[in-house]
Design a protein around this motif. Structure first.
Motif, PDB file in Angstrom:
ATOM      1  N   HIS A 318       0.827  -1.216   0.000  1.00 27.13           N
ATOM      2  CA  HIS A 318       0.000   0.000   0.000  1.00 27.13           C
ATOM      3  C   HIS A 318       0.862   1.268   0.000  1.00 27.13           C
ATOM      4  O   HIS A 318       0.508   2.258  -0.652  1.00 27.13           O
ATOM      5  CB  HIS A 318      -0.982   0.017   1.178  1.00 27.13           C
ATOM      6  N   PHE A 319       2.016   1.252   0.685  1.00 30.29           N
ATOM      7  CA  PHE A 319       2.878   2.439   0.636  1.00 30.29           C
ATOM      8  C   PHE A 319       3.530   2.582  -0.735  1.00 30.29           C
ATOM      9  O   PHE A 319       3.618   3.691  -1.273  1.00 30.29           O
ATOM     10  CB  PHE A 319       3.957   2.385   1.719  1.00 30.29           C
ATOM     11  N   LEU A 320       3.994   1.463  -1.286  1.00 34.94           N
ATOM     12  CA  LEU A 320       4.639   1.527  -2.600  1.00 34.94           C
ATOM     13  C   LEU A 320       3.659   2.024  -3.667  1.00 34.94           C
ATOM     14  O   LEU A 320       4.035   2.785  -4.562  1.00 34.94           O
ATOM     15  CB  LEU A 320       5.195   0.152  -2.970  1.00 34.94           C
ATOM     16  N   HIS A 321       2.396   1.600  -3.551  1.00 34.64           N
ATOM     17  CA  HIS A 321       1.372   2.091  -4.491  1.00 34.64           C
ATOM     18  C   HIS A 321       1.185   3.590  -4.320  1.00 34.64           C
ATOM     19  O   HIS A 321       1.106   4.341  -5.310  1.00 34.64           O
ATOM     20  CB  HIS A 321       0.057   1.361  -4.250  1.00 34.64           C
ATOM     21  N   TYR A 322       1.098   4.035  -3.060  1.00 36.51           N
ATOM     22  CA  TYR A 322       0.944   5.464  -2.786  1.00 36.51           C
ATOM     23  C   TYR A 322       2.129   6.251  -3.360  1.00 36.51           C
ATOM     24  O   TYR A 322       1.951   7.264  -4.041  1.00 36.51           O
ATOM     25  CB  TYR A 322       0.833   5.694  -1.283  1.00 36.51           C
ATOM     26  N   LYS A 323       3.340   5.776  -3.114  1.00 37.63           N
ATOM     27  CA  LYS A 323       4.538   6.506  -3.506  1.00 37.63           C
ATOM     28  C   LYS A 323       4.644   6.638  -5.029  1.00 37.63           C
ATOM     29  O   LYS A 323       4.904   7.734  -5.556  1.00 37.63           O
ATOM     30  CB  LYS A 323       5.788   5.794  -2.965  1.00 37.63           C
ATOM     31  N   THR A 324       4.436   5.523  -5.725  1.00 34.32           N
ATOM     32  CA  THR A 324       4.576   5.558  -7.189  1.00 34.32           C
ATOM     33  C   THR A 324       3.419   6.311  -7.846  1.00 34.32           C
ATOM     34  O   THR A 324       3.621   7.011  -8.841  1.00 34.32           O
ATOM     35  CB  THR A 324       4.660   4.132  -7.751  1.00 34.32           C
ATOM     36  N   SER A 325       2.222   6.169  -7.294  1.00 33.28           N
ATOM     37  CA  SER A 325       1.044   6.809  -7.912  1.00 33.28           C
ATOM     38  C   SER A 325       1.043   8.319  -7.746  1.00 33.28           C
ATOM     39  O   SER A 325       0.558   9.050  -8.608  1.00 33.28           O
ATOM     40  CB  SER A 325      -0.248   6.232  -7.312  1.00 33.28           C
ATOM     41  N   THR A 326       1.557   8.788  -6.616  1.00 34.55           N
ATOM     42  CA  THR A 326       1.459  10.224  -6.324  1.00 34.55           C
ATOM     43  C   THR A 326       2.729  11.003  -6.662  1.00 34.55           C
ATOM     44  O   THR A 326       2.754  12.229  -6.491  1.00 34.55           O
ATOM     45  CB  THR A 326       1.152  10.428  -4.821  1.00 34.55           C
TER      46      THR A 326
END
Length: 354
Positions: A318-326
């Motif tokens: 969930h953090f990796l998704h947040y980091k790459t998406s934003t």
């Protein structure tokens, strides 16, 4: 008295007393320590209950190395569906299958152990389960169980006929092993203190000692969180351990968002914050806010139990998704590490610290 009889009596005493002393010493050792197999069983159960599959894979390998048999672990994972649900149980069984495949590929031959053979064709399974529960609790069990049992007869029937009859009828795990599995799972989950206390009492009835309960709490502390371990410590009336460690991380993230991405960013951030606090025991708080006069100015209060918890957080999906998406949405980012002035106040403000 006949001389031969006297000699036989003396020999009997000479042989029997040392054997009795060894047996007593062995019992004393068992009462003080949890064996490596028991500790692995507790850790496997705790990690299954919280759904930490990566750590579970490590602990399953360790459990097999420590001497747990394939069928003992399999039986524990099956039993756990009754306490933490089919999804967690089935996920853990899938992980166990992959662990065994990997070990076979490496040429490791693990012991299957006692076969899982269940012929439970008694006429009255409810009565069978009721008697097992009486043995475990050392107390009469009414039919139906008072309270929930009278209100929801089917729940009482499932508890007696399936859990304490069908599942417990397998002798691959002893009653003591089964209680270690149950206590570990309940100790790792929030909101089940009543059930945990009931099983702690059962554990006491079947021989789990005070020092062993303390060791269970220490294992929950190590594998899950200090917060959950303190639930056990509180119920067995032992001192709580502060979650505030020297390497605790308290941080304010100052973020500026490009206006065109603002609404999309808030959705992604909200999901990431919720997942982090819910799924990660070491994440005490991730509390996002924005300035009232300028919503593009986002501030996040972040609290991690320790540096290890923070490093683990950085690797979560969930953090990796947040980091790459934003990444393209963030115009500016500044991380400000803080130190609390009043640790006691933190215990009241952030209830998860208990």
């Amino acid at each position: 008295m006949n001389k031969n009889i006297i000699i036989k009596v003396v020999l009997f005493i000479v042989i029997t007393i040392p054997m009795t002393m060894v047996s007593a010493q062995q019992r004393a050792t068992n009462q003080i320590d949890l064996s490596n197999q028991q500790q692995s069983l507790i850790s496997i159960s705790a990690l299954t209950a919280v759904g930490d599959l990566e750590q579970l894979k490590i602990e399953l390998n360790k459990g097999l190395d420590d001497g747990l048999t394939i069928n003992e672990i399999k039986e524990a994972l099956v039993q756990l569906y009754a306490y933490c649900g089919f999804p967690r149980s089935l996920n853990s069984i899938q992980v166990f299958m992959s662990v065994l495949d990997d070990r076979i590929g490496k040429g490791i031959k693990d012991k299957s152990g006692k076969p899982i053979i269940v012929h439970n064709n008694v006429e009255d399974k409810y009565e069978q389960g009721r008697k097992v529960l009486e043995k475990l609790t050392n107390a009469p069990q009414l039919k139906p169980a008072p309270g929930f049992g009278a209100f929801a007869l089917r729940a009482d029937a499932f508890l007696k006929e399936h859990l304490f009859a069908d599942i417990f009828s397998s002798d691959v795990l002893s009653y003591l092993q089964r209680e270690l599995v149950t206590i570990a799972a309940l100790a790792s989950m929030g909101g089940v203190e009543g059930q945990l206390m009931s099983h702690i009492n059962i554990g006491k009835n079947i021989g789990i000692t005070e020092s062993q309960f303390e060791k269970i709490a220490d294992l929950i502390d190590e594998k899950v969180s200090t917060t959950q371990a303190n639930t056990v410590r509180k119920l067995i009336e032992k001192p709580l351990v502060s979650i505030i460690k020297p390497d605790m991380i308290v941080r304010v993230s100052e973020i500026e968002i490009h206006p065109t991405y603002l609404e999309e960013y808030k959705i992604i951030l909200k999901e990431e914050a919720a997942a982090s606090v819910t799924l990660e025991p070491g994440v005490v708080a991730i509390f996002p806010m924005y300035q009232q006069d300028d919503q593009t100015q986002v501030r996040i209060i972040e609290i991690y139990a320790n540096n290890e918890a923070y490093q683990s957080h950085l690797k979560t999906p969930h953090f990796l998704h947040y980091k790459t998406s934003t990444l393209p949405m963030v115009k500016a980012l500044k991380l400000v590490d803080m130190t609390s002035i009043d640790h006691d106040a933190m215990l009241d403000i952030f209830k998860k610290l208990r």
